[in-house]
Motif scaffolding. Structure first.
Motif, PDB file in Angstrom:
ATOM      1  N   ARG A   1      -8.189  -0.197 -11.404  1.00 32.18           N
ATOM      2  CA  ARG A   1      -6.818  -0.708 -11.303  1.00 32.18           C
ATOM      3  C   ARG A   1      -6.000   0.139 -10.331  1.00 32.18           C
ATOM      4  O   ARG A   1      -5.263  -0.396  -9.486  1.00 32.18           O
ATOM      5  CB  ARG A   1      -6.163  -0.716 -12.680  1.00 32.18           C
ATOM      6  CG  ARG A   1      -4.786  -1.382 -12.708  1.00 32.18           C
ATOM      7  CD  ARG A   1      -4.107  -1.189 -14.059  1.00 32.18           C
ATOM      8  NE  ARG A   1      -4.874  -1.750 -15.142  1.00 32.18           N
ATOM      9  CZ  ARG A   1      -4.768  -3.000 -15.582  1.00 32.18           C
ATOM     10  NH1 ARG A   1      -3.903  -3.816 -15.010  1.00 32.18           N
ATOM     11  NH2 ARG A   1      -5.498  -3.433 -16.594  1.00 32.18           N
TER      12      ARG A   1
ATOM     13  N   SER B   1      -3.236 -10.231  -9.548  1.00 35.54           N
ATOM     14  CA  SER B   1      -3.045  -9.858  -8.144  1.00 35.54           C
ATOM     15  C   SER B   1      -1.588  -9.932  -7.733  1.00 35.54           C
ATOM     16  O   SER B   1      -1.118  -9.141  -6.913  1.00 35.54           O
ATOM     17  CB  SER B   1      -3.885 -10.774  -7.238  1.00 35.54           C
ATOM     18  OG  SER B   1      -5.259 -10.635  -7.528  1.00 35.54           O
TER      19      SER B   1
ATOM     20  N   ALA C   1      -2.311  -6.418  -6.095  1.00 33.66           N
ATOM     21  CA  ALA C   1      -3.668  -5.875  -6.036  1.00 33.66           C
ATOM     22  C   ALA C   1      -4.297  -6.250  -4.706  1.00 33.66           C
ATOM     23  O   ALA C   1      -4.905  -7.322  -4.562  1.00 33.66           O
ATOM     24  CB  ALA C   1      -4.513  -6.399  -7.188  1.00 33.66           C
TER      25      ALA C   1
ATOM     26  N   LEU D   1      -7.106  -0.718  -6.774  1.00 28.94           N
ATOM     27  CA  LEU D   1      -6.663  -2.042  -6.349  1.00 28.94           C
ATOM     28  C   LEU D   1      -5.162  -2.057  -6.052  1.00 28.94           C
ATOM     29  O   LEU D   1      -4.713  -2.726  -5.113  1.00 28.94           O
ATOM     30  CB  LEU D   1      -6.996  -3.080  -7.412  1.00 28.94           C
ATOM     31  CG  LEU D   1      -8.474  -3.464  -7.515  1.00 28.94           C
ATOM     32  CD1 LEU D   1      -8.750  -4.149  -8.850  1.00 28.94           C
ATOM     33  CD2 LEU D   1      -8.886  -4.368  -6.358  1.00 28.94           C
ATOM     34  N   GLN D   2      -4.384  -1.330  -6.826  1.00 30.44           N
ATOM     35  CA  GLN D   2      -2.927  -1.333  -6.667  1.00 30.44           C
ATOM     36  C   GLN D   2      -2.418  -0.206  -5.767  1.00 30.44           C
ATOM     37  O   GLN D   2      -1.211  -0.033  -5.612  1.00 30.44           O
ATOM     38  CB  GLN D   2      -2.261  -1.245  -8.041  1.00 30.44           C
ATOM     39  CG  GLN D   2      -2.524  -2.472  -8.901  1.00 30.44           C
ATOM     40  CD  GLN D   2      -1.785  -2.432 -10.225  1.00 30.44           C
ATOM     41  OE1 GLN D   2      -1.502  -1.365 -10.774  1.00 30.44           O
ATOM     42  NE2 GLN D   2      -1.466  -3.593 -10.759  1.00 30.44           N
TER      43      GLN D   2
END
Length: 470
Positions: free
Chosen positions: A243, A384, A397, A246-247
């Protein structure tokens, strides 16, 4: 002997004025070498390798992936970058399908084309990659704009208006409504079959690959990615999760500049054998999850971690995206370029036609479902689009959001709804998605660094033409 812009495919060399300029720049660099000795030579070779490597890989890709001519590429694709690039000599070997660049005697760099993988810049030993099966192309269904309640004249006029002025270098627009293509336009020399470079839109493709792996059960969002260098019990980087990656809230140190010789992005993507290793060896600057910081290195780490997770499960990493995403979509043109270590360069290097970029966007609009198959997790689109906690509603994301900021920051796409989110690449690459309206707008080009807003304005004009009078 000067290394001039010649191709052994029969293209003409530049004129004597260009050769004199080349002599001047090489002589200047040579004086630096003489004055600084070993350090000067190292600086000159690094400078040469950055420019030559960048141009070699891009030129190789445009020739052997996009099918363009060398002279056209050199004339149109490198404006707005470091002006020293004009002194880089380029040579094409059609038999080896390779391109070599160098700045006078410095920085010799070669990129080689491999079928299905595009052009890899050779840095150290080139990691072997397995052959890839071809993808079956599935064309889009089309619809007349009027059948979807769109004023055809206004819509067509808006599309035409984008391409009247070629100065911003718009190359393609592709518009989808309710799963059907309703309009497309291409600049001269480009068409529906021309794959075009993503720049940072590759980050969103990387995220899709991670989403597919989560859907297939290989790991969860809050698991720790399998990066050996972070596995020590006392290493604070062991707290980084998928996480966070992705962020873009890993807390890792990274210098996200593009035109500086000392910055991380050009060093990582052009000079390194492994782009991911360069990024994951960075120290923590902040506690994971507490600060948002845009980082191309983060996307390269995602690809390396995904490779390890898939290989640990006995899955072919190199064919995974093709098998799970591209083939089901019938997206034949997509090519993800690896580095010399064999990891896909997750932050920067995907080629695809405008039509296939639209398919990737449409997959988000359809909540990860394609022809009844759940390719991405059913909540992937929602995840996302959810702002990263420290991003001031700016980023989700590996996609950009369209919310104004608390600091009075304006919306990313001023003429599109707040609900819009997008793949975004340097110099005007966008896949803009509005799931509530089932709209996907693709813009591809090489707009100058200072006028990338022309791509955003173009999308706004097209969207207004689609929605006015409803």
């Amino acid at each position: 002997m000067l290394w001039t812009r010649c191709s052994n495919t029969g293209g003409a060399c530049e004129d004597q004025i260009a050769m004199k300029k080349n002599t001047i720049i090489v002589s200047a660099i040579s004086l630096v070498v003489l004055g600084l000795g070993v350090k000067g030579a190292q600086f000159a070779d690094r400078l040469g390798a950055l420019g030559a490597g960048f141009m070699a890989r891009d030129t190789c890709s445009e020739i052997f992936i996009a099918g363009r001519e060398l002279e056209n590429i050199l004339a149109n694709d490198f404006e707005g970058y470091d002006p020293k690039l004009k002194y880089v000599g380029i040579s094409v070997d059609p038999d080896q399908k390779s391109v070599t660049g160098r700045l006078g005697p410095f920085g010799k760099s070669t990129a080689v084309f491999r079928e299905g993988y595009g052009c890899t810049l050779i840095r150290g030993e080139l990691s072997p990659v397995p052959p890839l099966a071809p993808i079956t192309n599935v064309p889009w269904e089309s619809a007349e704009p009027v059948s979807l309640g769109i004023d055809t004249d206004a819509f067509e006029t808006a599309l035409d208006s984008v391409f009247k002025d070629q100065a911003p270098d718009h190359r393609a627009m592709f518009v989808v409504k309710k799963g059907k293509v309703i309009g497309e336009r291409y600049a001269s020399g480009f068409d529906t079959t021309t794959p075009m470079l993503s720049f940072s839109m590759a980050k969103s493709v990387t995220a899709m690959m991670v989403g597919a792996a989560i859907q297939d059960g290989y790991f969860g969002l809050d698991d720790t990615p399998p990066i050996l260098e972070w596995s020590g019990k006392d290493d604070p980087r062991s707290q980084i999760t998928w996480r966070h990656l992705l962020q873009m809230q890993t807390g890792l140190e990274f210098d996200e500049r593009y035109l500086s010789i000392a910055a991380d992005v050009p060093t990582m993507n052009i000079l390194e054998h492994s782009a991911a290793a360069y990024a994951f060896n960075k120290p923590l600057e902040f506690e994971p999850g507490t600060k948002w910081k845009y980082s191309t290195g983060t996307s390269n780490i995602l690809q390396h971690a995904l490779r390890k997770a898939l290989e640990n499960a006995g899955v072919n990493y190199h064919s995974y995206a093709r098998d799970t995403i591209f083939e089901p979509l019938g997206a034949k043109s997509i090519v993800f370029i690896p580095d010399s270590a064999g990891d896909f360069i997750g932050g920067s290097y995907v080629y695809a036609t405008a039509a296939d970029w639209a398919k990737l966007g449409q997959l988000y609009v359809q909540n990860g479902i394609w022809n009844g198959r759940q390719i991405l997790p059913e909540d992937w689109t929602e995840f996302s689009r959810t702002p990263a906690s420290a991003s001031d509603n700016w980023y989700g994301a590996q996609v950009w959001l369209n919310h104004p900021g608390a600091d009075k920051r304006k919306k990313f796409f001023p003429d599109l709804p707040d609900a819009t989110f997008a793949f975004d690449g340097w110099r005007g690459q966008f896949v803009m998605m509005i799931p509530e309206e089932e709209i996907v707008i693709v813009h591809l080009g090489r707009t100058s660094v200072d006028t990338a807003a022309t791509a955003i304005n173009a999308a706004g004009r097209v969207y207004k033409a689609m929605t006015e009078g409803r």
